[in-house]
Design a protein around this motif. Structure first.
Motif, PDB file in Angstrom:
ATOM      1  N   GLN A  86       0.763  -0.944   0.104  1.00 48.28           N
ATOM      2  CA  GLN A  86       0.127  -0.006   0.100  1.00 48.28           C
ATOM      3  C   GLN A  86       0.735   1.402   0.017  1.00 48.28           C
ATOM      4  N   LEU A  87       2.265   0.996   0.126  1.00 49.39           N
ATOM      5  CA  LEU A  87       3.107   2.314   0.235  1.00 49.39           C
ATOM      6  C   LEU A  87       4.070   2.464  -1.004  1.00 49.39           C
ATOM      7  N   ARG A  88       4.133   3.889  -1.234  1.00 46.13           N
ATOM      8  CA  ARG A  88       5.132   3.913  -2.180  1.00 46.13           C
ATOM      9  C   ARG A  88       6.642   3.557  -1.889  1.00 46.13           C
ATOM     10  N   VAL A  89       7.124   3.050  -2.708  1.00 37.48           N
ATOM     11  CA  VAL A  89       8.465   2.335  -2.559  1.00 37.48           C
ATOM     12  C   VAL A  89       9.704   3.018  -3.527  1.00 37.48           C
ATOM     13  N   ASP A  90       9.180   3.478  -4.461  1.00 33.85           N
ATOM     14  CA  ASP A  90      10.107   3.921  -5.748  1.00 33.85           C
ATOM     15  C   ASP A  90       9.289   4.843  -6.526  1.00 33.85           C
TER      16      ASP A  90
END
Length: 284
Positions: free
Chosen positions: A52-56
């Motif tokens: 669910q989170l932005r990683v790149d």
């Protein structure tokens, strides 16, 4: 009157010889289904990144760091697909299990009761079977509201009659078998006759139907999700992920294609596994 011990009918299944009766392709399907189930059960612990989170950066193509690339806001698509397997596979198995149990019970009642009860239940079953089940399921979900549980309810409503018909037909056929007649002569009646002498003989046919139905359930649930009637965003349902990314097909092809490929392989492995189990039961 002393009751005579009569050996009940049991499913013709022998684990020791199971894989000897199926081909290597069906064996791949069975192993694949087991692996998919394990992935679905432990999906939250198997994702390399938080789904669910932005990683790149957004719209990165598949690389060693991100096997399926990243989506429009930079989330790892591989992690989201793994969690999407859980959102699709386990609810599908749940619908199959409910339909199998409920339909088998209804079929047992119809097949053993006979007469007017059997006729009434058959008419109800036929009513459900002739209705456009997919369209009505869509209407039910639209009325109840989008959501995974509502989707499961809508599909299960129209799935159990198939198992009820199989169960009823098997019970009617088994009632004429010599071991059942011998059990009646020995004084076996009621629930014991049903559960010990009739139901075990119907299990193989029901099991084969259930395993072959898994792919149909997965496709139906994916269709519901594709049309926006599944779990609301940002839940990573495979059908919804494919639908939301269709506009990006010609540019960011991995966004709609890879979730759809996973659905395809889930259905393919389920069908192979169903064929293998059918071959094993028939060859027992």
């Amino acid at each position: 009157m002393t009751e005579i011990a009569i050996a009940p009918a049991r499913p013709r299944f022998n684990w020791a010889n199971f894989f000897r009766r199926v081909g290597w392709l069906e064996t791949v399907g069975i192993v694949g289904v087991l692996l998919i189930t394990l992935v679905a059960l432990f999906a939250p612990w198997l994702t390399p990144f938080d789904p669910q989170l932005r990683v790149d950066a957004a719209y990165l193509p598949p690389t060693l760091a991100h096997w399926f690339g990243t989506d429009e806001i930079g989330r790892d698509l591989f992690s989201r697909v793994i969690l999407g397997v859980q959102y699709t596979w386990l609810p599908g198995l749940g619908v199959i299990l409910f339909s199998l149990i409920f339909g088998s019970i209804i079929g047992l009642i119809a097949g053993s009761a006979g007469g007017r009860i059997d006729m009434l239940i058959q008419r109800v079953i036929e009513l459900f079977l002739v209705l456009p089940s997919t369209l009505i399921a869509l209407a039910v979900v639209a009325a109840l509201g989008p959501g995974l549980f509502n989707t499961m309810i809508a599909i299960a409503i129209f799935w159990w009659p198939w198992y009820a018909r199989i169960s009823r037909d098997e019970i009617r056929r088994l009632q004429k078998r010599p071991h059942v007649e011998a059990a009646r002569v020995a004084g076996v009646r009621g629930p014991r006759l049903l559960l010990r002498y009739l139901l075990p003989g119907a299990i193989p046919s029901l099991l084969v139907a259930a395993t072959l139905d898994v792919a149909n359930i997965i496709m139906t649930m994916s269709l519901m999700s594709f049309l926006g009637l599944g779990q609301p965003a940002p839940a990573p349902e495979l059908g919804a992920m494919t639908s939301r990314a269709l506009d990006s097909l010609t540019v960011y092809w991995w966004l709609p294609i890879l979730p759809a490929v996973v659905i395809f392989f889930m259905c393919l492995l389920a069908n192979l596994a169903g064929d293998g189990i059918r071959a094993a039961l028939r060859g027992a």
